[in-house]
Design an enzyme around this catalytic site. Structure first.
Site, PDB file in Angstrom:
ATOM      1  N   GLU A   1     -33.628  26.205 -53.114  1.00  0.00           N
ATOM      2  CA  GLU A   1     -32.312  26.276 -53.745  1.00  0.00           C
ATOM      3  C   GLU A   1     -32.324  25.553 -55.100  1.00  0.00           C
ATOM      4  O   GLU A   1     -31.588  25.933 -56.010  1.00  0.00           O
ATOM      5  CB  GLU A   1     -31.265  25.670 -52.797  1.00  0.00           C
ATOM      6  CG  GLU A   1     -29.834  25.966 -53.152  1.00  0.00           C
ATOM      7  CD  GLU A   1     -29.433  27.444 -53.099  1.00  0.00           C
ATOM      8  OE1 GLU A   1     -30.246  28.281 -52.637  1.00  0.00           O
ATOM      9  OE2 GLU A   1     -28.336  27.771 -53.560  1.00  0.00           O
TER      10      GLU A   1
ATOM     11  N   HIS B   1     -29.294  33.284 -60.378  1.00  0.00           N
ATOM     12  CA  HIS B   1     -29.623  32.493 -59.188  1.00  0.00           C
ATOM     13  C   HIS B   1     -30.793  33.121 -58.415  1.00  0.00           C
ATOM     14  O   HIS B   1     -31.799  32.450 -58.136  1.00  0.00           O
ATOM     15  CB  HIS B   1     -28.367  32.425 -58.303  1.00  0.00           C
ATOM     16  CG  HIS B   1     -28.521  31.606 -57.070  1.00  0.00           C
ATOM     17  ND1 HIS B   1     -28.024  30.329 -56.961  1.00  0.00           N
ATOM     18  CD2 HIS B   1     -29.106  31.861 -55.874  1.00  0.00           C
ATOM     19  CE1 HIS B   1     -28.303  29.847 -55.765  1.00  0.00           C
ATOM     20  NE2 HIS B   1     -28.957  30.753 -55.091  1.00  0.00           N
ATOM     21  N   GLU B   2     -30.676  34.404 -58.118  1.00  0.00           N
ATOM     22  CA  GLU B   2     -31.712  35.056 -57.300  1.00  0.00           C
ATOM     23  C   GLU B   2     -33.028  35.186 -58.079  1.00  0.00           C
ATOM     24  O   GLU B   2     -34.102  35.108 -57.480  1.00  0.00           O
ATOM     25  CB  GLU B   2     -31.238  36.427 -56.805  1.00  0.00           C
ATOM     26  CG  GLU B   2     -29.941  36.418 -55.981  1.00  0.00           C
ATOM     27  CD  GLU B   2     -29.924  35.440 -54.799  1.00  0.00           C
ATOM     28  OE1 GLU B   2     -31.003  35.124 -54.262  1.00  0.00           O
ATOM     29  OE2 GLU B   2     -28.815  34.973 -54.425  1.00  0.00           O
TER      30      GLU B   2
ATOM     31  N   HIS C   1     -34.920  32.058 -57.535  1.00  0.00           N
ATOM     32  CA  HIS C   1     -35.617  32.078 -56.236  1.00  0.00           C
ATOM     33  C   HIS C   1     -36.897  32.927 -56.345  1.00  0.00           C
ATOM     34  O   HIS C   1     -37.951  32.562 -55.839  1.00  0.00           O
ATOM     35  CB  HIS C   1     -34.731  32.710 -55.164  1.00  0.00           C
ATOM     36  CG  HIS C   1     -33.701  31.790 -54.574  1.00  0.00           C
ATOM     37  ND1 HIS C   1     -34.015  30.559 -54.048  1.00  0.00           N
ATOM     38  CD2 HIS C   1     -32.355  31.935 -54.381  1.00  0.00           C
ATOM     39  CE1 HIS C   1     -32.905  29.987 -53.570  1.00  0.00           C
ATOM     40  NE2 HIS C   1     -31.888  30.796 -53.764  1.00  0.00           N
TER      41      HIS C   1
HETATM   42 ZN    ZN Z   1     -29.857  30.467 -53.149  1.00  0.00          ZN
END
Ligand code: ZN
Length: 507
Positions: free
Chosen positions: A292, A262-263, A266
């Site tokens: 997101e 997830h990160e 980003h």
């Molecule tokens: Zn996030």
């Protein structure tokens, strides 16, 4: 270059430098700072934040922006910078400094009280502070635009152009369909028989996996660093310095795996803005929702896909003795277990957006004065019961679980669901354009994926608004259809539900 333009560019550059410094201090606080330094760190951050506010609203900046707004000969990028900066500056000027200071002091106290209330599992401790936060936010919305619905004013900070009216329409459809999918899954034989495996995964090995995932998503190792923190996050210090963090749990290796993926999503976004925008107000994402979408894209559509694990599982397995006799199918089921739960950040893909919708509906009711803060826990528990069929046993597993409200963030939650829907739209579009997509994922080759994201999303920075970028990239507006189609295709197969819909067409 003329002086006005030079002055405007230097203000933007100074702000960019200050933001990086504030981010570095915040990153350090969450990763390495000794505990006792908390109030000194708060002072340092407050000082730099006030300095940034001063720079943004200085007479010098105002003069330059006013003069440049009238110019017809600016480059396209300069003209958009002026427009965006002017909007942010005007907003900042409308809120009295006294209010800003009072609010940041309130947030510091409220955050402390929230922590204590969460620990003691008593909402009543936090209640008076939340009441003050709501009152002050209503006042702030009035300063910015008294004619607008307060919640629309807050939404504009995170998802420019989004309104309650638009969200209501999308969320209502999303909610009904998610509940229907949940019913299908929970009625299945597979669901009744499912059991979470209790296995031990050593931290060192989990760390190696997190680093490996980071490297696969962001191959440029010299521009990113990975550390530990209690809550995983991503922050940007400068153009070539993005920090991500992960958290590790002994019995749940998917938590750190998911965080790393997830990160990294980003981070890849933050590292992909066009260098032409460097030092300007456009060197960022245009909204929290689209940010997101980039993390959810990698988390859900790539690293939680069967194709990914077909290639990754043999190597992954070698790190953990506990998986020696666990075949891929069984492991894949475990990674994608669906079960209504109380905590948002631990939720599976199917139930996650219901957690978000609950928060959105409650926030909206608070700011439309249809719900009193003191009645919030009861309303929270009722919604969990109605939508997810479970009731929190105490406030810390219920209304007190998220940090957002104590930090004064209202209107932030919906962006999690918007991002999730955007991610599914992106994946579908990519699949349409690249017939070899699944094959690429199955061989661990993400070059085409990263290049698509770079071309269609990342490079633009904030040159366009989020919904404009999405419209260009996917040829449609925000819709729950792609996400719902994705869930049905994946989870009806996993749970052997009768209504399998392989085309992903939603009903
Ligand atoms: Zn996030």
């Amino acid at each position: 270059m003329d002086t006005m333009l030079a002055r405007f560019r230097s203000v933007q550059k100074e702000l960019w430098i200050l933001q990086g410094m504030i981010a570095l201090l915040a990153w350090d606080r969450a990763t390495h700072m000794p505990k006792k330094a908390i109030s000194q760190r708060a002072e340092q951050v407050a000082y730099l934040t006030a300095l940034a506010h001063e720079k943004k609203t200085s007479k010098d900046a105002q003069r330059a922006v006013k003069a440049l707004s009238k110019r017809k000969n600016l480059t396209a990028i300069d003209a958009i910078c002026v427009k965006r900066f002017r909007k942010e500056m005007r907003k900042a000027l409308k809120i009295p400094l006294e209010h800003v200071k009072k609010f940041s002091n309130l947030v510091i106290t409220a955050s402390h009280v929230w922590e204590e209330a969460k620990e003691k599992r008593r909402f009543s401790l936090f209640q008076p502070y939340l009441e003050k936060l709501v009152t002050m936010k209503l006042k702030e919305a009035g300063y910015i635009d008294a004619k607008k619905r307060p919640y629309d004013v807050f939404l504009d900070d995170f998802e420019e152009g989004m309104t309650v009216k638009k969200i209501d329409k999308v969320f209502e459809r999303l909610k009904i369909r998610l509940i229907r999918i949940m019913q299908q899954i929970t009625a299945s034989e597979q669901y009744r028989r499912q059991k979470a495996m209790k296995l031990v995964f050593p931290f060192d090995e989990q760390r190696k996996i997190a680093a490996d995932i980071k490297q696969r998503i962001v191959p440029d190792n010299d521009r990113i660093a990975l550390d530990d923190s209690v809550h995983p996050f991503t922050t940007t210090i400068s153009e070539d310095d993005v920090r991500i963090t992960a958290a590790y749990r002994k019995h749940d290796p998917f938590f750190s795996f998911t965080a790393a993926s997830h990160e990294s999503g980003h981070a890849l976004y933050e590292l992909g803005f066009s260098k032409k925008l460097s030092g300007t107000t456009l060197y960022k994402a245009p909204s929290t929702g689209i940010h997101e979408s980039q993390s959810r894209f990698w988390e859900n559509h790539i690293t939680k896909s069967k194709a990914f694990w077909q290639f990754y599982y043999p190597a992954y397995k070698k790190h953990f003795k506990a998986l020696r006799n666990v075949p891929l199918d069984r492991f894949f089921q475990q990674l994608n277990l669906v079960k209504p739960s109380l905590i948002r950040i631990e939720a599976d893909e199917v139930t996650y957006c219901l957690h978000v919708i609950i928060r959105y509906e409650l926030e909206k009711a608070l700011f439309e004065r249809k719900l009193k803060v003191k009645d919030l826990p009861k309303a929270w528990n009722k919604k969990y019961h109605d939508y997810l069929g479970i009731t929190p046993k105490d406030d810390s597993h219920g209304v007190l679980q998220d940090v957002h409200w104590s930090e004064g963030y209202f209107g932030y939650f919906p962006t999690y669901a918007i991002g999730t829907m955007y991610a599914a739209m992106i994946f579908n579009q990519m699949r349409k354009e690249n017939k070899r997509l699944e094959k690429n994922i199955r061989s661990g080759d993400f070059t085409a994926v990263a290049s698509w994201l770079q071309r269609k999303i990342h490079r633009h920075g904030a040159t366009f608004l989020a919904h404009e970028i999405m419209k260009k990239a996917c040829q449609k507006e925000l819709t729950p259809d792609d996400f719902i189609g994705y869930l049905k295709e994946k989870y009806y197969a996993l749970y052997q539900c009768k209504q399998v819909n392989m085309k992903g067409v939603t009903t």
